[in-house]
Write a protein that holds these residues in place. Structure first.
Motif, mmCIF file in Angstrom:
data_model
loop_
_atom_site.group_PDB
_atom_site.id
_atom_site.type_symbol
_atom_site.label_atom_id
_atom_site.label_comp_id
_atom_site.label_asym_id
_atom_site.label_seq_id
_atom_site.Cartn_x
_atom_site.Cartn_y
_atom_site.Cartn_z
ATOM 1 N N TYR A 6 0.743 -1.166 -0.104
ATOM 2 C CA TYR A 6 -0.040 -0.219 0.086
ATOM 3 C C TYR A 6 0.924 1.189 0.109
ATOM 4 O O TYR A 6 1.678 1.364 0.924
ATOM 5 C CB TYR A 6 -0.658 -0.050 1.094
ATOM 6 N N ILE A 7 0.852 1.961 -1.175
ATOM 7 C CA ILE A 7 1.465 3.233 -1.058
ATOM 8 C C ILE A 7 0.695 4.302 -0.867
ATOM 9 O O ILE A 7 -0.154 4.886 -1.511
ATOM 10 C CB ILE A 7 2.010 3.521 -2.528
ATOM 11 N N CYS A 8 1.084 5.233 0.486
ATOM 12 C CA CYS A 8 0.491 6.428 0.750
ATOM 13 C C CYS A 8 1.610 7.526 0.121
ATOM 14 O O CYS A 8 2.796 7.496 -0.110
ATOM 15 C CB CYS A 8 0.457 6.331 2.224
ATOM 16 N N HIS A 9 0.858 8.729 0.417
ATOM 17 C CA HIS A 9 1.774 10.040 -0.023
ATOM 18 C C HIS A 9 2.930 10.333 0.852
ATOM 19 O O HIS A 9 4.114 10.554 0.521
ATOM 20 C CB HIS A 9 0.815 11.138 -0.115
ATOM 21 N N GLU A 25 -4.103 -0.516 8.116
ATOM 22 C CA GLU A 25 -4.587 -1.853 8.875
ATOM 23 C C GLU A 25 -6.043 -2.051 9.034
ATOM 24 O O GLU A 25 -6.389 -3.158 8.928
ATOM 25 C CB GLU A 25 -4.041 -1.218 10.480
ATOM 26 N N ARG A 26 -6.824 -0.871 8.798
ATOM 27 C CA ARG A 26 -8.128 -1.309 8.412
ATOM 28 C C ARG A 26 -8.290 -2.169 7.170
ATOM 29 O O ARG A 26 -9.177 -3.216 7.195
ATOM 30 C CB ARG A 26 -8.934 -0.048 8.375
ATOM 31 N N LEU A 27 -7.787 -1.422 6.228
ATOM 32 C CA LEU A 27 -8.173 -2.102 4.958
ATOM 33 C C LEU A 27 -7.376 -3.615 4.911
ATOM 34 O O LEU A 27 -7.930 -4.509 4.389
ATOM 35 C CB LEU A 27 -7.111 -1.301 3.651
ATOM 36 N N SER A 28 -5.807 -3.745 5.195
ATOM 37 C CA SER A 28 -5.700 -5.196 5.420
ATOM 38 C C SER A 28 -6.205 -6.048 6.265
ATOM 39 O O SER A 28 -6.135 -7.453 5.988
ATOM 40 C CB SER A 28 -3.947 -5.077 5.874
ATOM 41 N N PRO A 215 -15.836 14.559 7.876
ATOM 42 C CA PRO A 215 -14.496 13.862 7.935
ATOM 43 C C PRO A 215 -13.831 13.799 6.642
ATOM 44 O O PRO A 215 -14.451 14.060 5.701
ATOM 45 C CB PRO A 215 -14.662 12.735 8.543
ATOM 46 N N PRO A 216 -12.593 13.100 6.692
ATOM 47 C CA PRO A 216 -11.599 12.943 5.417
ATOM 48 C C PRO A 216 -12.193 11.629 4.717
ATOM 49 O O PRO A 216 -13.049 10.951 5.437
ATOM 50 C CB PRO A 216 -10.411 12.691 5.745
ATOM 51 N N ILE A 217 -12.127 11.490 3.670
ATOM 52 C CA ILE A 217 -12.637 10.327 2.762
ATOM 53 C C ILE A 217 -12.070 8.966 3.381
ATOM 54 O O ILE A 217 -12.976 7.936 3.130
ATOM 55 C CB ILE A 217 -12.184 10.431 1.346
ATOM 56 N N ARG A 218 -11.028 8.860 4.000
ATOM 57 C CA ARG A 218 -10.419 7.711 4.505
ATOM 58 C C ARG A 218 -11.728 6.912 5.674
ATOM 59 O O ARG A 218 -11.687 5.731 5.824
ATOM 60 C CB ARG A 218 -9.399 7.941 5.224
ATOM 61 N N THR A 219 -12.500 7.853 6.030
ATOM 62 C CA THR A 219 -13.518 7.533 6.999
ATOM 63 C C THR A 219 -14.588 6.403 6.362
ATOM 64 O O THR A 219 -15.453 5.852 7.186
ATOM 65 C CB THR A 219 -13.981 8.501 7.928
ATOM 66 N N TYR A 220 -14.621 6.417 5.096
ATOM 67 C CA TYR A 220 -15.859 5.870 4.188
ATOM 68 C C TYR A 220 -15.461 4.357 4.047
ATOM 69 O O TYR A 220 -14.430 4.153 3.589
ATOM 70 C CB TYR A 220 -16.121 6.721 2.942
ATOM 71 N N ASP A 221 -16.434 3.533 4.390
ATOM 72 C CA ASP A 221 -16.010 2.066 4.214
ATOM 73 C C ASP A 221 -16.136 1.656 2.858
ATOM 74 O O ASP A 221 -15.745 0.597 2.342
ATOM 75 C CB ASP A 221 -17.132 1.235 4.834
ATOM 76 N N VAL A 222 -16.364 2.438 1.843
ATOM 77 C CA VAL A 222 -16.703 2.138 0.407
ATOM 78 C C VAL A 222 -15.335 1.973 0.062
ATOM 79 O O VAL A 222 -14.981 1.199 -0.760
ATOM 80 C CB VAL A 222 -17.304 3.362 -0.361
ATOM 81 N N ASP A 224 -12.902 0.480 1.335
ATOM 82 C CA ASP A 224 -12.524 -0.871 1.779
ATOM 83 C C ASP A 224 -12.758 -1.681 0.357
ATOM 84 O O ASP A 224 -12.124 -2.789 -0.136
ATOM 85 C CB ASP A 224 -12.997 -1.432 2.991
ATOM 86 N N ARG A 225 -13.924 -1.571 0.016
ATOM 87 C CA ARG A 225 -14.812 -2.482 -1.122
ATOM 88 C C ARG A 225 -14.062 -1.959 -2.359
ATOM 89 O O ARG A 225 -13.790 -3.119 -2.955
ATOM 90 C CB ARG A 225 -16.046 -2.267 -0.974
ATOM 91 N N LEU A 226 -13.517 -1.020 -2.613
ATOM 92 C CA LEU A 226 -12.918 -0.604 -3.701
ATOM 93 C C LEU A 226 -11.507 -1.115 -3.802
ATOM 94 O O LEU A 226 -11.177 -1.538 -4.845
ATOM 95 C CB LEU A 226 -12.955 0.888 -4.042
ATOM 96 N N VAL A 227 -10.666 -1.301 -2.854
ATOM 97 C CA VAL A 227 -9.495 -2.008 -2.615
ATOM 98 C C VAL A 227 -9.732 -3.558 -2.780
ATOM 99 O O VAL A 227 -8.824 -4.028 -3.520
ATOM 100 C CB VAL A 227 -8.776 -1.612 -1.159
ATOM 101 N N GLU A 228 -10.754 -4.030 -2.168
ATOM 102 C CA GLU A 228 -10.899 -5.498 -2.336
ATOM 103 C C GLU A 228 -11.195 -5.695 -3.977
ATOM 104 O O GLU A 228 -10.945 -6.886 -4.322
ATOM 105 C CB GLU A 228 -11.904 -5.814 -1.330
#
Length: 238
Positions: A6-9, A25-28, A215-222, A224-228
């Protein structure tokens, strides 16, 4: 063996770094691939090459490198691929596949729309980029959000593009047309930007106009589904 990188800025802010790590950690946690690591393009460690090295050290023979970026701008198009090429030269026997940023996603727009409450205007705040494709994508997201909510959307940027966040805040604070403005940061992680956003909003807050920061976009569960989904598409090919 498969791995995900996972590459973050990256951020100068310790809080911004913590946000990124917590997000990964949430994604993984819902991903079954055995090897998963985080890295950063700039400003903090580990860098991208080190991230690849850690995957290989753990036994990876094929790696999906996912840029955790909302839009495809210069970082996604040039900077990250350059670092991945360096890693490929170091580990020629390892297959490294470059993923893609989230991009324009109706699911993200719908998730934002579902959170908006009691607003008669929306400020959609982007980090900003000189990349014209990224600017066009951001305008498209603003258009989709306006259609979804039936609320006027004012796109603006924190840097590198116009109109600026501060100018739009100042303009909306003087108009009688909107009393309740939802401020939606189309940003994954706040970092040092949070203080600037708060200070700007507080300086323009009036008895006539109320600004509500979302809140920032990272808070949205969607996300996780897009990464999956991206991982599943990759696994079908390897």
């Amino acid at each position: 063996m498969k791995a995900v990188l996972y590459i973050c800025h990256g951020s100068r802010s310790a809080e911004g770094q913590k946000e990124a790590v917590a997000f990964v950690e949430r994604l993984s946690s819902s991903i079954s691939i055995p090897i998963q690591h985080i890295c950063f393009l700039e400003l903090c460690e580990p860098n991208i090459v080190t991230g690849v090295e850690r995957c290989v050290r753990d036994g990876a023979t094929t790696i999906l490198a996912i840029p955790l970026l909302l839009l495809s701008a210069n970082h996604a198009k040039h900077d990250i691929p350059l670092e991945l090429e360096k890693a490929k030269e170091m580990f020629p026997s390892v297959t490294i596949t470059y993923g893609k940023p989230f991009g324009v996603q109706h699911d993200i727009v719908s998730a934002i729309s579902d959170t908006i409450q009691q607003a008669d205007a929306i400020m959609l705040v982007g980090r900003g980029s000189s990349d014209t494709e990224a600017q066009a994508d951001f305008q498209q997201i603003a258009y989709l959000l306006q259609n979804e909510t039936n609320i006027p959307v004012y796109p603006c940027y924190l840097a590198a593009a116009s109109p600026s966040f501060s100018d739009v805040v100042a303009s909306l604070s003087k108009t009688a047309n909107h009393k309740r403005v939802a401020v939606v940061p189309y940003i994954l992680f706040f970092g040092q930007l949070l203080d600037y956003i708060h200070q700007t909003l507080q300086a323009q807050q009036t008895s006539e106009v109320s600004f509500t920061l979302y809140p920032p976009i990272r808070t949205y569960d969607v996300l996780d589904r897009l990464v999956e989904k991206q991982l599943n598409e990759w696994e079908e090919k390897v």
